[in-house]
Design a protein around this motif. Structure first.
Motif, short mmCIF file in Angstrom:
data_model
loop_
_atom_site.label_atom_id
_atom_site.label_comp_id
_atom_site.label_asym_id
_atom_site.label_seq_id
_atom_site.Cartn_x
_atom_site.Cartn_y
_atom_site.Cartn_z
N GLU A 61 0.69 -1.26 0.16
CA GLU A 61 -0.02 -0.11 -0.10
C GLU A 61 0.87 1.11 0.05
O GLU A 61 1.94 1.34 0.68
CB GLU A 61 -0.84 -0.07 1.40
N CYS A 62 0.48 2.22 -0.71
CA CYS A 62 1.20 3.51 -0.66
C CYS A 62 0.23 4.68 -0.93
O CYS A 62 -1.03 4.38 -1.22
CB CYS A 62 2.32 3.53 -1.84
N LYS A 63 0.75 5.67 -1.07
CA LYS A 63 -0.11 6.83 -1.31
C LYS A 63 -0.77 6.79 -2.60
O LYS A 63 -0.15 6.29 -3.55
CB LYS A 63 0.35 8.18 -1.06
N PRO A 64 -1.88 7.35 -2.79
CA PRO A 64 -2.72 7.30 -4.11
C PRO A 64 -1.76 7.94 -5.28
O PRO A 64 -1.52 8.94 -5.32
CB PRO A 64 -3.96 7.83 -4.23
N LEU A 65 -1.50 7.25 -6.23
CA LEU A 65 -0.55 7.69 -7.40
C LEU A 65 -1.41 8.01 -8.45
O LEU A 65 -1.03 8.79 -9.44
CB LEU A 65 0.28 6.54 -7.81
N SER A 66 -2.67 7.58 -8.77
CA SER A 66 -3.81 8.16 -9.67
C SER A 66 -5.03 7.62 -9.30
O SER A 66 -5.32 7.08 -8.04
CB SER A 66 -3.36 7.23 -11.15
#
Length: 101
Positions: A61-66
């Motif tokens: 999981e990561c910050k929203p990239l799109s």
């Protein structure tokens, strides 16, 4: 809070720098007690293009990239031998004169 990591299979790598990973999990139905399988697809960022169709990968999981991408590729656990060739169709065999007697 720790980041969620998932293990799944790549079902599509046709997009540029993006893969679609299918994650299957099993759980028990709360009332009936039957074991159920659920599958969910996640879009993950793959900037180097390391993963291919059929590979088993780990995503995090990561910050929203799109709009759709909220996971990134951590590592490829197992490579799959996918050639990408379309199997021969009966029409192609007839055109090439497959069975001559």
């Amino acid at each position: 809070m720790p980041r969620k990591t998932l293990v799944g299979t790549v079902v599509s790598d046709k997009m540029d720098k993006t893969i679609v990973v299918s994650v299957t999990r099993t759980h028990i139905h709360p009332f009936y007690g039957k074991t159920m399988k659920t599958t969910k697809k996640y879009h993950a960022d793959d900037p180097e293009g390391l993963a291919g169709m059929g590979d088993t990968v780990e995503i995090e999981e990561c910050k929203p990239l799109s709009k759709m991408k909220k996971f990134k590729l951590v590592k490829v656990l197992k490579k799959d031998v996918y050639t990408g060739e379309i199997p021969e169709t009966p029409e192609a065999v007839e055109d090439s004169g497959g069975d001559e007697k």
